[in-house]
Design a protein around this motif. Structure first.
Motif, mmCIF file in Angstrom:
data_model
loop_
_atom_site.group_PDB
_atom_site.id
_atom_site.type_symbol
_atom_site.label_atom_id
_atom_site.label_comp_id
_atom_site.label_asym_id
_atom_site.label_seq_id
_atom_site.Cartn_x
_atom_site.Cartn_y
_atom_site.Cartn_z
ATOM 1 N N PRO A 105 0.830 -1.204 0.000
ATOM 2 C CA PRO A 105 0.000 0.000 0.000
ATOM 3 C C PRO A 105 0.866 1.257 0.000
ATOM 4 N N ILE A 106 0.414 2.279 -0.699
ATOM 5 C CA ILE A 106 1.127 3.545 -0.716
ATOM 6 C C ILE A 106 0.959 4.219 0.648
ATOM 7 N N SER A 107 2.048 4.686 1.207
ATOM 8 C CA SER A 107 2.005 5.319 2.531
ATOM 9 C C SER A 107 1.935 6.833 2.406
ATOM 10 N N ASP A 108 1.209 7.454 3.338
ATOM 11 C CA ASP A 108 1.125 8.918 3.366
ATOM 12 C C ASP A 108 2.262 9.505 4.192
ATOM 13 N N LEU A 109 3.054 8.632 4.809
ATOM 14 C CA LEU A 109 4.146 9.093 5.652
ATOM 15 C C LEU A 109 5.249 9.726 4.808
ATOM 16 N N ALA A 110 5.583 10.976 5.119
ATOM 17 C CA ALA A 110 6.647 11.673 4.384
ATOM 18 C C ALA A 110 7.137 12.830 5.242
ATOM 19 N N LEU A 111 8.374 13.227 5.025
ATOM 20 C CA LEU A 111 8.995 14.302 5.791
ATOM 21 C C LEU A 111 9.330 15.472 4.879
ATOM 22 N N SER A 112 9.581 16.619 5.484
ATOM 23 C CA SER A 112 10.017 17.769 4.698
ATOM 24 C C SER A 112 11.460 17.522 4.271
ATOM 25 N N ARG A 113 11.958 18.347 3.368
ATOM 26 C CA ARG A 113 13.303 18.138 2.838
ATOM 27 C C ARG A 113 14.380 18.486 3.866
ATOM 28 N N ALA A 142 37.803 -4.632 -18.581
ATOM 29 C CA ALA A 142 37.079 -3.359 -18.517
ATOM 30 C C ALA A 142 37.350 -2.623 -17.209
ATOM 31 N N LYS A 143 37.942 -3.333 -16.237
ATOM 32 C CA LYS A 143 38.195 -2.782 -14.910
ATOM 33 C C LYS A 143 36.894 -2.269 -14.283
ATOM 34 N N ASP A 144 35.898 -3.118 -14.341
ATOM 35 C CA ASP A 144 34.581 -2.741 -13.833
ATOM 36 C C ASP A 144 33.768 -3.994 -13.525
ATOM 37 N N TYR A 145 32.794 -3.862 -12.632
ATOM 38 C CA TYR A 145 31.879 -4.957 -12.356
ATOM 39 C C TYR A 145 30.815 -5.001 -13.446
ATOM 40 N N THR A 146 30.237 -6.156 -13.645
ATOM 41 C CA THR A 146 29.275 -6.328 -14.733
ATOM 42 C C THR A 146 27.841 -6.003 -14.343
ATOM 43 N N ALA A 147 27.587 -5.798 -13.058
ATOM 44 C CA ALA A 147 26.211 -5.567 -12.613
ATOM 45 C C ALA A 147 26.149 -4.527 -11.503
ATOM 46 N N ASN A 148 24.926 -4.186 -11.149
ATOM 47 C CA ASN A 148 24.669 -3.288 -10.028
ATOM 48 C C ASN A 148 23.659 -3.950 -9.102
ATOM 49 N N VAL A 149 23.855 -3.778 -7.816
ATOM 50 C CA VAL A 149 22.920 -4.288 -6.813
ATOM 51 C C VAL A 149 22.119 -3.092 -6.310
ATOM 52 N N VAL A 150 20.812 -3.262 -6.260
ATOM 53 C CA VAL A 150 19.947 -2.170 -5.801
ATOM 54 C C VAL A 150 19.020 -2.680 -4.713
ATOM 55 N N ALA A 151 18.982 -1.951 -3.610
ATOM 56 C CA ALA A 151 18.050 -2.284 -2.532
ATOM 57 C C ALA A 151 16.946 -1.240 -2.548
ATOM 58 N N PHE A 152 15.705 -1.698 -2.624
ATOM 59 C CA PHE A 152 14.561 -0.797 -2.615
ATOM 60 C C PHE A 152 13.941 -0.798 -1.218
ATOM 61 N N ALA A 153 13.632 0.375 -0.714
ATOM 62 C CA ALA A 153 13.052 0.467 0.630
ATOM 63 C C ALA A 153 12.034 1.591 0.679
ATOM 64 N N HIS A 154 11.179 1.568 1.701
ATOM 65 C CA HIS A 154 10.200 2.650 1.872
ATOM 66 C C HIS A 154 10.211 3.110 3.329
ATOM 67 N N LEU A 155 9.831 4.363 3.531
ATOM 68 C CA LEU A 155 9.819 4.964 4.872
ATOM 69 C C LEU A 155 8.723 4.345 5.724
ATOM 70 N N VAL A 156 9.073 3.911 6.945
ATOM 71 C CA VAL A 156 8.070 3.311 7.830
ATOM 72 C C VAL A 156 7.871 4.094 9.128
ATOM 73 N N SER A 157 8.861 4.907 9.516
ATOM 74 C CA SER A 157 8.702 5.698 10.746
ATOM 75 C C SER A 157 9.783 6.770 10.827
ATOM 76 N N SER A 158 9.595 7.690 11.758
ATOM 77 C CA SER A 158 10.592 8.728 11.987
ATOM 78 C C SER A 158 10.514 9.183 13.429
#
Length: 226
Positions: free
Chosen positions: A66-74, A207-223
């Motif tokens: 579910p989309i959360s309404d929780l958000a903070l100012s910048r 190429a002196k480089d890695y072949t992939a990227n790892v990405v972790a996705f997260a959402h704000l749950v509290s503050s």
């Protein structure tokens, strides 16, 4: 709404690149410039700087949360803490290079993460982009164990306004740099989300480089205030 350039691919950088639009007061809207930022993949190598891999929600996971309404100012981030993988690191601000690539965090400091300062701030509506090296030519770095995180793991970011924003990991994925899903990783979001990116996959010595990227996705749950 104004549009700003997003990161673009840079062989000397640790991050994916692309141009991204930014909506007033909400951070980057990566949808329009997603493919560019995706190219700015963090380059991680023993001879240059550490690479970052993008991790994100799968379409199915996004649809079932579910989309959360929780958000903070910048407010800019000061420190990242992920107890599960022993991360406790300060932030540096990341900017774009002359060709539109997202500059990587300095490789000299292995315990440092970077925040794309022209994007959403952690806790603000939108997808905040945080990158770090998996290793450098001097040894292991801050995001060495990022790919071991699992859904439900927590991430805390202490901000300059004295608020600690807590995020919950939704998914962690590894993507080939040649087929990086920019729209999944950098698209604007209706709630406060976080992307943790580092390099992954095998290391291409030529190429002196890695072949992939790892990405972790997260959402704000509290503050909370410090």
């Amino acid at each position: 709404m104004t549009t700003q350039q997003s990161p673009q691919p840079n062989p000397s950088s640790d991050l994916p690149e692309k141009a991204v639009p930014r909506s007033a007061g909400r951070g980057l809207i990566w949808a329009a410039g997603a493919f560019l930022l995706g190219s700015f993949l963090v380059y991680n190598s023993v001879d240059t700087s550490a690479d970052a891999k993008p991790l994100s929600f799968s379409a199915g996971q996004q649809a079932h949360r579910p989309i959360s309404d929780l958000a903070l100012s910048r407010s800019a981030p000061k420190r990242l803490t992920i107890p599960e993988i022993a991360v406790d690191a300060p932030f540096t601000r990341l900017t774009l290079g002359p060709t539109g690539q997202l500059n990587a965090p300095p490789a000299a400091d292995t315990n440092l993460v970077g925040w794309y300062q022209d994007g959403a701030a952690p806790g603000e509506r939108g997808a905040a982009i945080v990158a770090g090296h998996v290793d450098t030519k001097t040894g292991p770095a801050v995001f060495l164990q990022l790919e071991t995180l699992r859904p439900g793991s927590t991430v805390e970011i202490t901000r300059e306004d004295g608020i600690i924003a807590t995020f919950k990991i939704d998914s962690v994925e590894t993507f080939s740099k040649a087929n990086f899903p920019n729209d999944r990783v950098y698209a604007d979001t209706p709630d406060a989300q976080l992307r943790l990116i580092t390099c992954g996959g095998s290391y291409d010595r030529k190429a002196k480089d890695y072949t992939a990227n790892v990405v972790a996705f997260a959402h704000l749950v509290s503050s909370k205030h410090v």
